[in-house]
Design a protein around this motif. Structure first.
Motif, PDB file in Angstrom:
ATOM      1  N   LEU A 155      43.693  45.865  40.899  1.00 20.16           N
ATOM      2  CA  LEU A 155      43.338  45.497  42.267  1.00 20.16           C
ATOM      3  C   LEU A 155      42.112  44.596  42.285  1.00 20.16           C
ATOM      4  N   VAL A 156      41.116  44.940  41.471  1.00 18.86           N
ATOM      5  CA  VAL A 156      39.937  44.087  41.378  1.00 18.86           C
ATOM      6  C   VAL A 156      40.336  42.696  40.894  1.00 18.86           C
ATOM      7  N   HIS A 182      35.042  34.607  49.621  1.00 20.27           N
ATOM      8  CA  HIS A 182      33.892  35.514  49.691  1.00 20.27           C
ATOM      9  C   HIS A 182      34.345  36.931  50.059  1.00 20.27           C
ATOM     10  N   TYR A 183      35.240  36.995  51.028  1.00 24.76           N
ATOM     11  CA  TYR A 183      35.709  38.312  51.496  1.00 24.76           C
ATOM     12  C   TYR A 183      36.502  39.034  50.398  1.00 24.76           C
ATOM     13  N   ALA A 184      37.301  38.299  49.639  1.00 23.69           N
ATOM     14  CA  ALA A 184      38.060  38.907  48.542  1.00 23.69           C
ATOM     15  C   ALA A 184      37.117  39.495  47.494  1.00 23.69           C
ATOM     16  N   LEU A 185      36.039  38.789  47.173  1.00 23.35           N
ATOM     17  CA  LEU A 185      35.078  39.304  46.189  1.00 23.35           C
ATOM     18  C   LEU A 185      34.358  40.542  46.724  1.00 23.35           C
ATOM     19  N   LEU A 186      34.005  40.548  47.998  1.00 21.23           N
ATOM     20  CA  LEU A 186      33.367  41.729  48.593  1.00 21.23           C
ATOM     21  C   LEU A 186      34.309  42.926  48.561  1.00 21.23           C
ATOM     22  N   THR A 187      35.594  42.683  48.811  1.00 16.89           N
ATOM     23  CA  THR A 187      36.580  43.761  48.752  1.00 16.89           C
ATOM     24  C   THR A 187      36.692  44.302  47.336  1.00 16.89           C
ATOM     25  N   ALA A 188      36.684  43.413  46.350  1.00 19.26           N
ATOM     26  CA  ALA A 188      36.732  43.844  44.951  1.00 19.26           C
ATOM     27  C   ALA A 188      35.525  44.719  44.614  1.00 19.26           C
ATOM     28  N   LEU A 189      34.340  44.319  45.078  1.00 17.49           N
ATOM     29  CA  LEU A 189      33.126  45.098  44.824  1.00 17.49           C
ATOM     30  C   LEU A 189      33.184  46.461  45.501  1.00 17.49           C
TER      31      LEU A 189
END
Length: 246
Positions: A155-156, A182-189
């Motif tokens: 998922l990450v 940006h939003y995809a990276l925040l979701t991964a975090l």
């Protein structure tokens, strides 16, 4: 009466297929939400610290609901894949270097869906013979929960690959706006810490914890909702570019 050329007709058919996938997503989301609510072990989520006797009693007392929800997940859960394939199709419309990200993204989606399906099977197996020993039921329950929550790598990778594709698409009119990356990276975090569910039995990183259960699943659900509107806008833009009715 508008007459479409062969090229326009092909573009129209491709666009229509994508729209069918897009607009079926809210219906599927409603079905999955009902199934999620039907499983008695999610509200509240079962604790990893439950004793074998408590886990065995849970499966004996809720056999019908567990079986209903897991059969439903097996029937409908895999249908979430076309929604993410739709994201992949839009990634292929980006700059050519984004294509490798798109195909890698698809691999991550399939891997995640497979692990989700395995967790459903394990929950169902635990409920298949509720009269078996409590310790064996507890082992199956542990496996089901850890398969459901802890394997977060794919998922990450999925969110990171989407972000990389968005950043690589540096044309004047990109397929997805840059904030999606940006939003995809925040979701991964937000989702990455739930890998700790394979280690911790209490606290926010346990499979029933604030981070591993609520933040992980909430972030994933919110991402899907946001991407619905992003995809809708992308399909409208695609229709304008291809010169076909949307």
């Amino acid at each position: 009466m508008q007459v479409l050329t062969e090229k326009e007709e092909s573009a129209f058919s491709a666009l229509r297929a994508q729209q069918v996938i897009l607009w079926s997503a809210p219906v599927l989301a409603l079905v999955l939400l009902v199934l999620f609510a039907a499983f008695p072990g999610f509200f509240p989520p079962m604790s990893p610290d439950m004793s074998a006797a408590e886990v065995g009693a849970f499966y004996r007392d809720n056999t019908a609901l567990i079986q209903l929800s897991m059969v439903g997940f097996n029937l409908f859960g895999i249908l979430i894949v076309p929604f993410f394939v739709l994201i992949m199709v839009q990634m292929q419309r980006m700059r050519s270097e984004s294509h490798i990200y798109a195909f890698s993204y698809l691999t991550a989606v399939v891997a995640g869906a497979t692990l989700f399906a395995l967790s459903n099977v394990l929950f169902a197996v635990a409920a298949f013979r509720p009269d078996r020993g409590d310790e064996l039921i507890q082992v199956l329950n542990d496996l089901a929960w850890i398969f459901f929550i802890a394997p977060i790598g794919m998922l990450v990778a999925q969110f990171v690959l989407l972000a990389l594709a968005v950043y690589a698409d540096d044309r004047g009119a990109p397929v997805f706006p840059r904030w999606v990356g940006h939003y995809a990276l925040l979701t991964a975090l937000a989702m990455a810490p739930s890998a700790g569910a394979a280690v911790y039995r209490d606290g926010p990183l346990a499979w029933d914890g604030l981070v591993s259960f609520w933040l992980r699943n909430g972030a994933f659900a919110l991402f899907a909702v946001v991407m619905f509107f992003v995809l809708r806008a992308a399909l409208r833009h695609q229709a304008e570019q291809d010169g076909v009715p949307s």
